[in-house]
Write a protein that holds these residues in place. Structure first.
Motif, short mmCIF file in Angstrom:
data_model
loop_
_atom_site.label_atom_id
_atom_site.label_comp_id
_atom_site.label_asym_id
_atom_site.label_seq_id
_atom_site.Cartn_x
_atom_site.Cartn_y
_atom_site.Cartn_z
N ILE A 1 0.88 -1.29 -0.06
CA ILE A 1 0.00 0.03 0.15
C ILE A 1 0.77 1.19 -0.01
O ILE A 1 1.83 1.43 1.03
CB ILE A 1 -0.97 0.15 1.43
CG1 ILE A 1 -1.65 -1.24 1.47
CG2 ILE A 1 -1.88 1.29 1.41
CD1 ILE A 1 -2.70 -1.27 0.45
N ASP A 2 0.43 2.06 -0.95
CA ASP A 2 1.36 3.64 -0.78
C ASP A 2 0.17 4.51 -0.51
O ASP A 2 -0.79 4.62 -1.56
CB ASP A 2 2.17 3.65 -1.87
CG ASP A 2 3.45 2.80 -1.86
OD1 ASP A 2 4.28 2.95 -1.24
OD2 ASP A 2 3.74 2.09 -2.86
N CYS A 3 0.58 5.55 0.33
CA CYS A 3 -0.49 6.42 0.74
C CYS A 3 0.06 7.68 0.22
O CYS A 3 1.28 8.30 0.71
CB CYS A 3 -1.00 6.38 2.06
SG CYS A 3 -1.58 5.06 2.47
N ILE A 4 -0.77 8.68 -0.65
CA ILE A 4 -0.34 10.07 -0.78
C ILE A 4 -1.22 10.72 0.24
O ILE A 4 -2.60 10.70 0.05
CB ILE A 4 -0.80 10.55 -2.26
CG1 ILE A 4 -0.08 9.82 -3.16
CG2 ILE A 4 -0.73 12.21 -2.43
CD1 ILE A 4 -0.37 8.45 -3.72
N ILE A 5 -0.60 11.33 1.03
CA ILE A 5 -1.47 12.04 2.50
C ILE A 5 -1.38 13.54 2.08
O ILE A 5 -0.39 14.13 2.28
CB ILE A 5 -0.71 11.73 3.58
CG1 ILE A 5 -0.79 10.07 3.70
CG2 ILE A 5 -1.73 12.25 4.82
CD1 ILE A 5 -0.23 9.71 5.17
N PHE A 6 -2.58 14.06 1.81
CA PHE A 6 -2.51 15.41 1.64
C PHE A 6 -2.93 16.24 2.72
O PHE A 6 -3.87 15.69 3.64
CB PHE A 6 -3.35 15.80 0.38
CG PHE A 6 -3.27 15.56 -1.05
CD1 PHE A 6 -1.98 16.13 -1.62
CD2 PHE A 6 -3.94 14.61 -1.61
CE1 PHE A 6 -1.63 15.60 -2.88
CE2 PHE A 6 -3.29 14.21 -3.02
CZ PHE A 6 -2.38 14.67 -3.60
N ALA B 1 -5.29 10.17 1.02
CA ALA B 1 -5.92 10.57 1.87
C ALA B 1 -5.86 12.13 2.20
O ALA B 1 -4.90 12.93 2.08
CB ALA B 1 -5.21 9.88 3.05
N LEU B 2 -6.89 12.70 2.82
CA LEU B 2 -7.05 14.10 3.12
C LEU B 2 -7.11 14.22 4.59
O LEU B 2 -7.95 13.78 5.25
CB LEU B 2 -8.18 14.78 2.64
CG LEU B 2 -8.14 14.34 1.01
CD1 LEU B 2 -9.73 15.15 0.51
CD2 LEU B 2 -7.22 14.78 0.06
#
Length: 233
Positions: A14-19, A98-99
């Motif tokens: 899993i790779d998460c782009i967290i804004f 994710a925000l």
């Protein structure tokens, strides 16, 4: 009988782009790797899916370990499966974005993972295919934020309309007309006046609003059209 005995086993990550939004800029939560491969380089937050985990559960676990937050907006975007994307072993990566409200996250957890908030304009080169993931996630964020009230996920519980406009201007990197934005936003019925004013506002102590949670949840998939259609291209 094991009907899959002769099949190749693959790792699933899993790779998460967290804004996050700091009131002025959209930022990414990135990890400075302290392990190989690519030690010392910047990476997205991620990890491997456990044998007994669904994908969404795995993503939520990874996000909680880094931010200490639950019940945040998380969306699966795409699967990356280039044969050589990971130099160690064949790995499929399921990408999520994710925000979060930057003010709410667990700063100790972030520090323990050697992570930092970095503005999009200053993003370093990332390992593997992570730069491509960020670009795709940003495109998805821009598209969906134009049509759905995603932007509220990045704001504190109480906010002003100018703060919300600043967020959308940061997402799209363009100025928006103040009157048109305010009129369109108020017409959605998503905002509730708090009866309070922002004492830190530079001018006229702007009214503080909160999100109408019932309307937000029930109408999330309706098309609100917060920004001009020309910005959706």
């Amino acid at each position: 009988m094991n009907h899959y005995a002769n099949q190749t086993r693959l790792l699933v990550a899993i790779d998460c782009i967290i804004f996050g939004f700091d009131g002025q800029e959209i930022k990414l939560l990135l990890i400075k790797r302290n392990f190989e491969p690519e030690q010392g380089k910047w990476s997205l937050m991620g990890g491997f899916v456990k044998e007994d985990e669904d994908l969404d559960v795995s993503a939520s676990r990874i996000l909680y370990e880094l931010t200490g937050l639950t019940n945040i907006y998380v969306e699966q975007v795409q699967i990356f499966g280039n044969v050589r994307r990971d130099p160690v072993e064949r790995t499929l990566s399921v990408m999520y974005f994710a925000l979060i409200n930057i003010a709410d996250h667990d700063t100790d957890a972030v520090r323990s993972h050697n992570a930092s908030w970095i503005s999009l304009s200053q993003k370093p080169n990332l390992i593997f295919d992570h730069d491509e993931m960020v670009a795709i996630a940003m495109d998805r964020l821009r598209y969906k934020a134009a049509l759905h009230p995603l932007g509220f996920e990045l704001l504190p519980e109480k906010f002003t309309i100018p703060q919300l406009q600043k967020l959308y201007e940061a997402v799209y990197n363009i100025p928006l007309d103040r009157r048109n934005f305010s009129r369109k936003l108020l017409s959605t019925g998503l905002l509730q006046e708090t009866g309070e004013k922002d004492e830190n506002s530079a001018t006229k102590k702007a009214m503080l609003y909160r999100l109408n949670q019932d309307r937000y949840q029930s109408r999330f998939n309706a098309f609100w059209n917060f920004v001009p259609d020309s910005m959706l291209v």
